[in-house]
Design an enzyme around this catalytic site. Structure first.
Site, short mmCIF file in Angstrom:
data_model
loop_
_atom_site.label_atom_id
_atom_site.label_comp_id
_atom_site.label_asym_id
_atom_site.label_seq_id
_atom_site.Cartn_x
_atom_site.Cartn_y
_atom_site.Cartn_z
CG HIS A 95 -18.77 24.56 39.79
ND1 HIS A 95 -20.13 25.16 38.75
CD2 HIS A 95 -18.55 24.97 40.98
CE1 HIS A 95 -20.82 25.33 39.85
NE2 HIS A 95 -20.25 24.98 40.92
CE LYS A 157 -15.57 34.41 33.05
NZ LYS A 157 -16.34 33.39 32.39
#
Length: 305
Positions: A95, A157
């Site tokens: 998450h 990311k």
């Protein structure tokens, strides 16, 4: 997903990617997996009316792949409770926030608007509650001056690509981690009445009955006496029972050095698929064999009915 695939090909990686699938049959990630020779199943994207059929098809292809775990990587659908229950403890997710902060969507803009100094990512076990499962690892990412949700998302990311493969590797290999196995044994043993932990012969031991008169009912052995096993040692009813267990299931039981002469059996813990309900039952049985009568009297009466 790509980070997990490439990590799986590193020496000593404890996991293998046996299937890539999802709810978008034209996703570029599926093309990448196919190009790398990973099995891919393209399931038609569900409509609101056929969600149940989609999840049934999804679970079928996962079962057919022989997978032991499900690792979500950009899968944005909420799994049905019954699906999660069948795979309890075996679904992982990443998450893009430092949970418990900002579950759900728009995590980066929420972190920036709140004035946080750091955002980040969290790997957790999936439960029926959204983004609330046990946390396995986190990696913080600084929020720079003038940060936008897009620039922050790009750096988070990168952090995800570092964190996720390592967290997955640690989780799937915990069956051979002595600290993780001891923690699980300890929780089960100390849940029994009037138990305490005390080291004996270099091993953690568990006793029942008090400080002065307590008796040991279990030991945790980490490759002691030259064996390759990480094991729980518990009492059997007799030497015949011990020998029968070892003969019938040598992949589960062994006769431990020193303790085996007294009828104790070793339950091998550093193997996949340990039945922890059976381990708990052995602990309770061994506890009853060592506990004073005042603790077991009511149990003995209940057993008669």
């Amino acid at each position: 997903m790509a980070a997990l695939v490439y990590a799986s090909r590193m020496p000593e990686c404890p996991f293998e990617v046996v299937l890539v699938t999802g709810d978008r049959p034209n996703a570029t990630g599926l093309d990448l997996a196919e190009a790398e020779g990973v099995p891919v199943v393209r399931i038609p994207r569900p409509t609101p009316k056929d969600k149940s059929q989609f999840f049934a098809a999804l679970e079928l292809v996962i079962d057919q792949s022989g997978a032991d775990y499900i690792v979500l990587a950009g899968f944005m659908r909420i799994l049905p409770e019954e699906f999660v229950a069948r795979w309890e403890g075996r679904i992982l997710n990443i998450h893009p926030s430092l949970l418990p902060k900002y579950p759900g969507l728009d995590t980066h803009s929420r972190a920036i608007e709140a004035g946080d100094s750091h955002a980040g990512c969290t790997v957790h076990v999936v439960t029926a509650a959204l983004d609330e499962g046990p946390i396995l690892g986190q990696l913080a990412v600084a929020i720079a001056t003038g940060e936008t949700p897009e620039t922050l998302a790009a750096r988070v990311k990168l952090a995800e690509h570092q964190l996720y493969p390592r967290a997955v590797a640690d989780y799937v290999s915990r069956w051979r981690d002595p600290a993780a196995l001891l923690a699980r044994v300890r929780a089960l043993a100390l849940a029994l009445p009037e138990t305490d932990e005390r080291e004996s012969h270099g091993s953690p031991g568990f006793r029942v009955g008090g400080d002065k008169t307590g008796k040991y009912f279990a030991y945790f052995a980490d490759q002691h006496h030259g064996t390759p096993h990480i094991a729980l040692l518990v009492r059997t009813g007799s030497m015949d029972e011990l020998l029968a267990l070892v003969e019938d299931q040598p992949e589960v039981y062994f006769k431990p050095a020193y303790y085996g002469a007294s009828g104790w059996v070793g339950i091998i813990l550093n193997r996949p698929g340990v039945d922890w309900d059976a381990v708990a039952a052995w602990l309770e049985r061994s506890w009853r064999g060592a506990a004073p009568k005042r603790l077991t009297r009511l149990m003995d009466v209940a057993d008669e009915f």
